[in-house]
Design a protein around this motif. Structure first.
Motif, PDB file in Angstrom:
ATOM      1  N   UNK A 121       0.846  -1.197   0.000  1.00 37.83           N
ATOM      2  CA  UNK A 121       0.000   0.000   0.000  1.00 37.83           C
ATOM      3  C   UNK A 121       0.879   1.244   0.000  1.00 37.83           C
ATOM      4  N   UNK A 122       0.470   2.203  -0.809  1.00 40.64           N
ATOM      5  CA  UNK A 122       1.136   3.498  -0.924  1.00 40.64           C
ATOM      6  C   UNK A 122       0.117   4.575  -0.558  1.00 40.64           C
ATOM      7  N   UNK A 123       0.434   5.396   0.428  1.00 41.59           N
ATOM      8  CA  UNK A 123      -0.427   6.528   0.785  1.00 41.59           C
ATOM      9  C   UNK A 123       0.116   7.739   0.034  1.00 41.59           C
ATOM     10  N   UNK A 124      -0.522   8.068  -1.079  1.00 38.34           N
ATOM     11  CA  UNK A 124       0.053   9.089  -1.953  1.00 38.34           C
ATOM     12  C   UNK A 124      -0.465  10.496  -1.670  1.00 38.34           C
ATOM     13  N   UNK A 125      -1.413  10.619  -0.760  1.00 38.77           N
ATOM     14  CA  UNK A 125      -1.795  11.933  -0.234  1.00 38.77           C
ATOM     15  C   UNK A 125      -2.268  11.762   1.197  1.00 38.77           C
ATOM     16  N   UNK A 126      -1.718  12.574   2.095  1.00 38.22           N
ATOM     17  CA  UNK A 126      -2.238  12.707   3.455  1.00 38.22           C
ATOM     18  C   UNK A 126      -1.723  14.024   4.001  1.00 38.22           C
ATOM     19  N   UNK A 127      -2.449  14.606   4.917  1.00 36.75           N
ATOM     20  CA  UNK A 127      -2.000  15.865   5.490  1.00 36.75           C
ATOM     21  C   UNK A 127      -3.133  16.584   6.191  1.00 36.75           C
ATOM     22  N   UNK A 128      -2.797  17.734   6.750  1.00 38.90           N
ATOM     23  CA  UNK A 128      -3.753  18.527   7.515  1.00 38.90           C
ATOM     24  C   UNK A 128      -3.553  20.005   7.187  1.00 38.90           C
ATOM     25  N   UNK A 129      -4.629  20.744   6.893  1.00 40.21           N
ATOM     26  CA  UNK A 129      -4.483  22.161   6.550  1.00 40.21           C
ATOM     27  C   UNK A 129      -4.457  23.049   7.789  1.00 40.21           C
ATOM     28  N   UNK A 130      -3.532  23.982   7.818  1.00 35.11           N
ATOM     29  CA  UNK A 130      -3.454  24.938   8.929  1.00 35.11           C
ATOM     30  C   UNK A 130      -4.281  26.163   8.553  1.00 35.11           C
ATOM     31  N   UNK A 131      -5.591  25.961   8.547  1.00 37.11           N
ATOM     32  CA  UNK A 131      -6.515  26.979   8.050  1.00 37.11           C
ATOM     33  C   UNK A 131      -7.330  27.542   9.201  1.00 37.11           C
ATOM     34  N   UNK A 132      -7.788  28.765   9.052  1.00 37.29           N
ATOM     35  CA  UNK A 132      -8.713  29.352  10.013  1.00 37.29           C
ATOM     36  C   UNK A 132     -10.135  29.033   9.562  1.00 37.29           C
ATOM     37  N   UNK A 133     -10.906  28.354  10.411  1.00 33.79           N
ATOM     38  CA  UNK A 133     -12.286  28.061  10.048  1.00 33.79           C
ATOM     39  C   UNK A 133     -12.580  26.577  10.057  1.00 33.79           C
ATOM     40  N   UNK A 134     -13.537  26.170   9.237  1.00 33.09           N
ATOM     41  CA  UNK A 134     -13.991  24.782   9.203  1.00 33.09           C
ATOM     42  C   UNK A 134     -12.839  23.844   8.842  1.00 33.09           C
ATOM     43  N   UNK A 135     -12.809  22.692   9.501  1.00 31.35           N
ATOM     44  CA  UNK A 135     -11.774  21.674   9.264  1.00 31.35           C
ATOM     45  C   UNK A 135     -10.388  22.196   9.625  1.00 31.35           C
TER      46      UNK A 135
END
Length: 456
Positions: free
Chosen positions: A286-300
């Motif tokens: 298995x290859x996880x070719x996208x993962x991450x977390x946005x440092x955004x103000x607001x939802x999510x």
């Protein structure tokens, strides 16, 4: 503001969940002992690939204009790979000749200076795709195969990994469908698993014709509840001749307590369990070719600090999955400067190329798993993690929690030679230290058992 009143059934569910959680924690002893034997685990350990997404293949710059700087950023975090692409639409197809790249964009200049292994997505047709039924006819599939062969030959000096399409289950081209796909999808829908499997087979065969040793992964699966679409493409033969399955594992829009590395790892383990049932008990790479977390103000949203902690947790924990071949963080740098735009704020570095806290946590966590000869993980409590990493000249015990309200401590009962907080200061080797989201790293000589107590 109107007061929200929970329906009785929902309130009962919440109360039951709270009682169940309390029951679990009531069974946790005040002190939990964790030990690792002096002899490290046997068996082969190969660190998974770690990389990050770049956008030198895009028409819009999105801040990716300086290849040398991006290469330096990849090196600085210990990334040995990057994910990008040269899409189908960048090629022309002379009637009596081989495909020719007509629009090289910035990616062609980045390839020789990146100093890292590329993972390229195959796709991006030069025409809109129909949304009903199989979106590519025979002539278009033939041209797609020619594009794949040309790209594989063109990038062979760089040991490129290839991935077929990107999130086909969410959309087959840039047009966003009105509804989400359910399960495998009906064949009347272009996103159906049966259509992707057919395209994947064409791509795998074309890539292997051009270079039999070229690694090709299929899937590039977007959000897929309980992996129903993923299981369907495997049943339909998408993995035939391929080297692995690729998936995307975002969770930033789940509840705040589930925006963790552990949630991602649990989901990957569930996927592998389902695949074993489907494929005669054998493991699927298995290859996880996208993962991450946005440092955004607001939802999510997620803070910059927690983004860094999560990356460290993921790198450390996922290294213990022997079938995980690699993971690519989304993405190397922010795409813009709007703090409220989620898509612009996934970067490990800011749009101004300054590092976020994640850059340090990725670098230090990656140095541990990449330099280790063996790793093993224990979960003494539901939200406490202890990784033992055996290095060539020492061994490490790494302790962290993913709790948003940590209350536990650790006492290293077998005295380490040193303790420090990842990306932080040295700590005392005696007494009880608080366990936080920033991992504690304790250093021990080789050949010595490791013992510690979790309290609180």
């Amino acid at each position: 503001m109107r007061l929200k009143i929970w329906p009785f059934a929902a309130a009962g569910t919440i109360a039951a969940t709270a009682l169940a959680t309390a029951a679990v924690w009531s069974q946790v002893p005040a002190t939990t002992q964790v030990t690792f034997a002096a002899t490290p685990p046997t068996g082969r350990y190969t660190p998974p690939i770690f990389g990050a997404t770049t956008h030198f293949g895009m028409g819009r710059p999105l801040g990716y204009t300086n290849g040398a700087r991006a290469a330096a950023q990849l090196r600085s975090i210990g990334a040995g790979s990057y994910r990008d692409g040269i899409i189908w639409a960048q090629f022309s197809f002379p009637p009596n000749g081989s495909p020719v790249i007509k629009d090289p964009r910035r990616i062609v200049g980045f390839l020789p200076v990146a100093g890292a292994r590329p993972l390229f997505s195959l796709g991006g047709p030069p025409f809109p795709l129909q949304q009903n039924g199989m979106p590519l006819n025979d002539a278009q599939l033939k041209q797609f195969a020619e594009y794949v062969e040309a790209l594989v030959r063109m990038t062979s000096p760089y040991n490129t990994i290839f991935e077929v399409w990107n999130e086909w289950n969410l959309r087959v081209d840039w047009q966003k469908p009105a509804t989400r796909l359910s399960g495998a999808g009906d064949p009347s829908d272009a996103r159906a698993a049966v259509h992707y499997a057919a395209v994947a087979k064409v791509a795998v065969q074309a890539a292997k014709r051009a270079n039999p040793s070229a690694p090709v992964v299929v899937g590039a699966v977007g959000d897929d509840p309980d992996w129903q679409w993923t299981q369907a493409i495997v049943r339909d033969g998408a993995l035939d001749g391929a080297d692995g399955l690729s998936v995307h594992t975002y969770n930033h829009c789940q509840g705040p307590r589930n925006r963790t590395a552990n949630e991602m790892v649990n989901r990957l383990q569930r996927l592998q369990t389902l695949l074993r049932q489907q494929r005669g008990g054998r493991d699927t790479p298995i290859y996880v070719t996208e993962f991450g977390w946005p440092t955004v103000d607001g939802k999510c949203d997620i803070s910059r600090e927690r983004q860094g902690y999560n990356f460290a947790h993921y790198i450390l924990q996922s290294a213990t999955l022997p079938w995980l071949r690699g993971s690519w963080a989304y993405e190397l740098k922010d795409e813009g400067q709007d703090p409220n735009d989620r898509e612009q704020n996934f970067g490990i570095f800011g749009y101004d190329d300054q590092p976020k806290p994640a850059a340090c946590f990725i670098k230090e966590a990656r140095a541990i798993v990449a330099g280790a000869r063996a790793v093993e993980l224990q979960l003494p409590r539901p939200d406490i993690f202890v990784l033992r990493a055996v290095m060539p000249d020492r061994q490490l015990a790494v302790v962290w929690t993913n709790s948003l309200t940590p209350s536990s401590g650790v006492r290293f009962t077998a005295r380490p030679s040193g303790v420090r907080m990842m990306c932080g200061d040295a700590a005392a080797t005696d007494g009880t230290l608080p366990i936080g989201q920033a991992p504690l790293v304790a250093r021990y000589p080789l050949g010595q058992p490791i013992a510690l107590s979790i309290t609180g």
